[in-house]
Design a protein around this motif. Structure first.
Motif, short mmCIF file in Angstrom:
data_model
loop_
_atom_site.label_atom_id
_atom_site.label_comp_id
_atom_site.label_asym_id
_atom_site.label_seq_id
_atom_site.Cartn_x
_atom_site.Cartn_y
_atom_site.Cartn_z
N SER A 352 0.83 -1.22 0.00
CA SER A 352 0.00 0.00 0.00
C SER A 352 0.86 1.26 0.00
N ALA A 353 1.97 1.23 0.76
CA ALA A 353 2.85 2.40 0.79
C ALA A 353 3.50 2.63 -0.56
N GLN A 354 3.90 1.56 -1.23
CA GLN A 354 4.51 1.70 -2.55
C GLN A 354 3.49 2.20 -3.57
N ARG A 355 2.25 1.72 -3.48
CA ARG A 355 1.21 2.18 -4.40
C ARG A 355 0.97 3.67 -4.21
N ARG A 382 13.54 0.60 -10.14
CA ARG A 382 14.61 -0.36 -9.90
C ARG A 382 14.05 -1.67 -9.36
N ASP A 383 14.55 -2.78 -9.91
CA ASP A 383 14.12 -4.13 -9.49
C ASP A 383 12.60 -4.24 -9.55
N ILE A 384 12.06 -4.00 -10.72
CA ILE A 384 10.60 -3.95 -10.89
C ILE A 384 9.96 -5.29 -10.58
N GLN A 385 10.72 -6.39 -10.69
CA GLN A 385 10.15 -7.71 -10.41
C GLN A 385 9.83 -7.91 -8.93
N LEU A 386 10.35 -7.02 -8.05
CA LEU A 386 10.06 -7.15 -6.62
C LEU A 386 8.70 -6.61 -6.26
N SER A 389 2.29 -8.77 -7.39
CA SER A 389 1.58 -9.04 -8.64
C SER A 389 0.55 -7.96 -8.95
N ALA A 390 -0.17 -7.51 -7.90
CA ALA A 390 -1.18 -6.46 -8.12
C ALA A 390 -0.53 -5.15 -8.57
N LEU A 391 0.58 -4.80 -7.92
CA LEU A 391 1.26 -3.57 -8.31
C LEU A 391 1.87 -3.68 -9.71
N GLN A 392 2.35 -4.84 -10.08
CA GLN A 392 2.88 -5.02 -11.44
C GLN A 392 1.78 -4.85 -12.48
N ARG A 393 0.57 -5.35 -12.17
CA ARG A 393 -0.55 -5.17 -13.11
C ARG A 393 -0.94 -3.70 -13.21
N GLU A 394 -0.94 -2.99 -12.08
CA GLU A 394 -1.25 -1.56 -12.11
C GLU A 394 -0.19 -0.79 -12.90
N ALA A 395 1.07 -1.16 -12.71
CA ALA A 395 2.13 -0.51 -13.47
C ALA A 395 1.98 -0.78 -14.97
N ALA A 396 1.61 -2.02 -15.32
CA ALA A 396 1.40 -2.35 -16.73
C ALA A 396 0.27 -1.52 -17.33
N PHE A 430 7.93 -12.14 -12.58
CA PHE A 430 7.79 -10.93 -13.40
C PHE A 430 6.55 -11.11 -14.26
N ASP A 431 5.57 -10.19 -14.12
CA ASP A 431 4.31 -10.29 -14.84
C ASP A 431 4.56 -10.25 -16.36
N ALA A 432 3.97 -11.20 -17.10
CA ALA A 432 4.20 -11.30 -18.54
C ALA A 432 3.66 -10.09 -19.30
N THR A 433 2.49 -9.56 -18.88
CA THR A 433 1.93 -8.38 -19.55
C THR A 433 2.84 -7.18 -19.38
N LEU A 434 3.37 -7.00 -18.17
CA LEU A 434 4.29 -5.90 -17.91
C LEU A 434 5.58 -6.08 -18.71
N PHE A 435 6.08 -7.31 -18.77
CA PHE A 435 7.31 -7.57 -19.52
C PHE A 435 7.14 -7.27 -21.00
N ASN A 436 5.96 -7.60 -21.56
CA ASN A 436 5.73 -7.38 -23.00
C ASN A 436 5.75 -5.91 -23.37
N LEU A 437 5.48 -5.01 -22.42
CA LEU A 437 5.53 -3.58 -22.72
C LEU A 437 6.94 -3.10 -22.99
N PHE A 438 7.94 -3.87 -22.55
CA PHE A 438 9.34 -3.49 -22.74
C PHE A 438 9.99 -4.23 -23.91
N HIS A 439 9.18 -4.90 -24.75
CA HIS A 439 9.80 -5.77 -25.76
C HIS A 439 10.56 -4.98 -26.82
N HIS A 440 10.27 -3.68 -26.98
CA HIS A 440 10.98 -2.90 -27.99
C HIS A 440 12.47 -2.74 -27.63
#
Length: 602
Positions: A352-355, A382-386, A389-396, A430-440
């Motif tokens: 919650s604090a990170q969000r 930094r270290d986005i995989q840490l 899962s919910a925060l990774q989806r929000e970031a995506a 590491f969330d696959a949807t979030l990872f795909n945004l960096f594929h370029h």
């Protein structure tokens, strides 16, 4: 008798009898009908008469609009309206007893007292003079001033002024198309989302003489291509228009596109564009990342590609390998100027604090959130995989929404992660949807052991930075000290190398060479036969007592993993397949240091 009526402004009109078998119409005096009006070619149209049937043929692919439909040839009937350039021609039928009206300035009348019949005058062509609309004339005048300036002048600011004056109340854009099909603005006053068009539309626009009109329910957008050469990406002019201004806009954009094609080198070399950017960027990258190894050369190329684009970047590498340095270098190489950098350190706890820190309290991000503060700059996670899962989806979702906006992302998204990013995806960390945004742009930062041949050059470069940081003059480094550094394993990667150089430089008097011996690390010592560690391990494995061997091996493995993760207990626990609490208990049981001192100071 069929006549051709040429309509003019102010009610003036000229008529011409279609009596000859072949009648040419154009802007030069060699034509039967001479019309000097904007958009009329030297020889624009030919009308042929055959047994009472009149047909027309457009010359040299000139634009002919018959009754609102663009045609290259066709049959003329009474009442048809033909538009060539800004001139409108109407086909009319006049009876034998009707008088053919001539222009007022050419009209002559017979004297009423003159006896005898009047001679029949030969049909002759006449010209109606047109007055350009004020807006169109002003735009032409401004374009002449812009392109007539010295060839050394900067075109982009002048084009920006032209856009503001002629399209001051509408959206307009000059942009080039990158290899990913995205518009990269050069001169822009576009504030809403850009239209998304399929690739085949731009393939059609690439053909000579083509332009596009994109019609929506409440607005229209003109799209004119600019020829930049066969080896360059396409550039386009876009402007919002309507039915009242569309004809003027078409003429202005057509002329502007042709002038830009002729003077594109001046746009390319402008300070507001990317002309000399690549050469300067490569020079800076070569200075900051010296070396001849293959991983270093690949890294430099990937850095320039990533900095040239606006797509998200993922920097993968071991902790301490220089991922943050790479992220800062990408932000500093931005073509429009160095970007301010905001840094967010991801953690496994305090979701919650990170969000709140990252996105704020409101769904669209509060003004105090890190995302809001990073608008117009770069945000490094930094270290986005840490992240959870919910925060990774929000970031995506946040990154995807920002990247998909038509005008381009408002934040330059950069993230760092572990060396094996694909492994993290397959493990579900590491969330696959979030990872795909960096594929370029996935930039792999090589470890020290992969570029050991670059270490001498790297040490010289880092030593210059350390000397400038400590405000002292360092004349070089002694060979013995250099050799001891080259033999060091550098488990802490570039962070440890930088720390050793800082230590050596701080002990060096001003104006002297760096001296000192760097002790061989345990990892490098373990690789040498007959070392104390190797002897101890051999003696340990020769025992048969499990109560003695198992704890010792357990302690050895935990110590090794903690060193490799530089004291990151969460990461070490995942590698060891333990919970974080169990790892802490083992560290207390075996009296293992936490190795946090190996981390790079923030």
């Amino acid at each position: 008798m069929v006549t051709l009526s040429i309509e003019g402004v102010g009610g003036s009109e000229l008529t011409y009898q279609l009596a000859k078998p072949v009648i040419t119409i154009g802007a030069t005096s060699q034509n039967d009908v001479v019309i000097r009006a904007p958009g009329v070619a030297p020889r624009h149209l030919v009308i042929q008469r055959n047994e009472g049937l009149h047909t027309f043929i457009g010359q040299n692919r000139q634009v002919v609009v018959l009754n609102g439909e663009r045609r290259s040839r066709g049959v003329l009937r009474v009442g048809d309206r033909i538009r060539i350039g800004m001139a409108t021609l109407v086909v009319k039928e006049v009876g034998e007893d009707d008088e053919v009206k001539a222009p007022v300035e050419r009209q002559t009348a017979a004297s009423p007292s003159a006896p005898g019949p009047q001679p029949t005058q030969r049909p002759r062509s006449e010209v109606v003079l047109y007055s350009e609309p004020t807006r169109l004339a002003e735009a032409r005048r401004h374009m002449v001033e812009v392109f007539r300036a010295s060839v050394r002048s900067d075109l982009v600011p002048s084009l920006r002024t032209l856009f503001e004056e002629f399209f001051h109340d509408r959206q307009a854009l000059l942009a080039w198309m990158d290899h990913e099909g995205r518009f990269q603005p050069i001169v822009s006053q576009w504030t809403t989302d850009l239209p998304k068009l399929p690739a085949r539309t731009f393939d059609e626009l690439a053909k000579a003489g083509r332009f596009g009109l994109l019609a929506f329910a409440n607005r229209q957008i003109l799209i004119f291509p600019v020829e930049r050469g066969q080896l360059q990406s396409a550039a386009h002019l876009l402007v919002e228009t309507d039915d009242d201004t569309r004809e003027d806009d078409e003429l202005v954009l057509a002329e502007l596109a042709r002038m830009l094609a002729v003077h594109w080198e001046r746009v390319d070399s402008s300070s507001g564009f990317l002309g000399p950017w690549e050469a300067n960027a490569r020079k800076l990258v070569d200075e900051q990342l010296p070396g001849t190894s293959q991983p270093t050369r690949v890294l430099r190329d990937r850095l320039v590609e990533a900095a040239h684009s606006s797509n998200p970047v993922l920097a993968c590498g071991r902790t301490g390998s220089g991922r943050m340095f790479v992220a800062a270098l990408i932000a500093s190489l931005n073509p429009s100027g160095a970007l301010p950098v905001q840094v967010f350190q991801a953690r496994e706890e305090d979701e919650s604090a990170q969000r709140m820190e990252l996105f704020g309290s409101s769904p669209d991000g509060g003004a105090s959130s890190l995302v809001a503060r990073a608008r117009g700059g770069a945000l490094v996670i930094r270290d986005i995989q840490l992240l959870s899962s919910a925060l990774q989806r929000e970031a995506a979702a946040a990154i995807g929404h920002d990247v998909e906006s038509g005008y381009g992302p408002s934040v330059r998204w950069i993230a760092t992660t572990g060396q094996d990013c694909m492994g993290l995806v397959s493990e579900g960390v590491f969330d696959a949807t979030l990872f795909n945004l960096f594929h370029h742009h996935i930039v792999r930062v090589p470890a020290v052991e992969e570029r050991r041949e670059d270490l001498p050059l790297l040490m010289v470069r880092l030593l210059e930075s350390v000397a400038a940081e400590q405000r002292k003059e360092v004349r070089g480094i002694e060979l013995e000290t250099l050799n001891s550094l080259l033999k060091h394993a550098f488990d802490g990667q570039m962070t440890e190398l930088f720390a050793e150089l800082r230590r050596l430089a701080s002990a060096t008097p001003d104006g002297e060479m760096v001296r000192g011996i760097v002790p061989v690390s345990s990892a490098s010592g373990a690789r040498q036969g007959g070392s104390e560690a190797e002897v101890a391990n051999a003696g340990l494995l020769s025992q048969d007592d499990l109560k003695a061997v198992v704890p010792a091996v357990e302690r050895l493995i935990i110590d090794r993993v903690l060193r490799r993760t530089t004291g990151n207990q969460s990461k070490a626990a995942r590698v060891l397949n333990l919970s974080r609490g169990a790892l802490i208990a083992k560290m207390k049981e075996f009296n293992i240091p936490d190795y946090r001192y190996l981390r790079r100071s923030r």
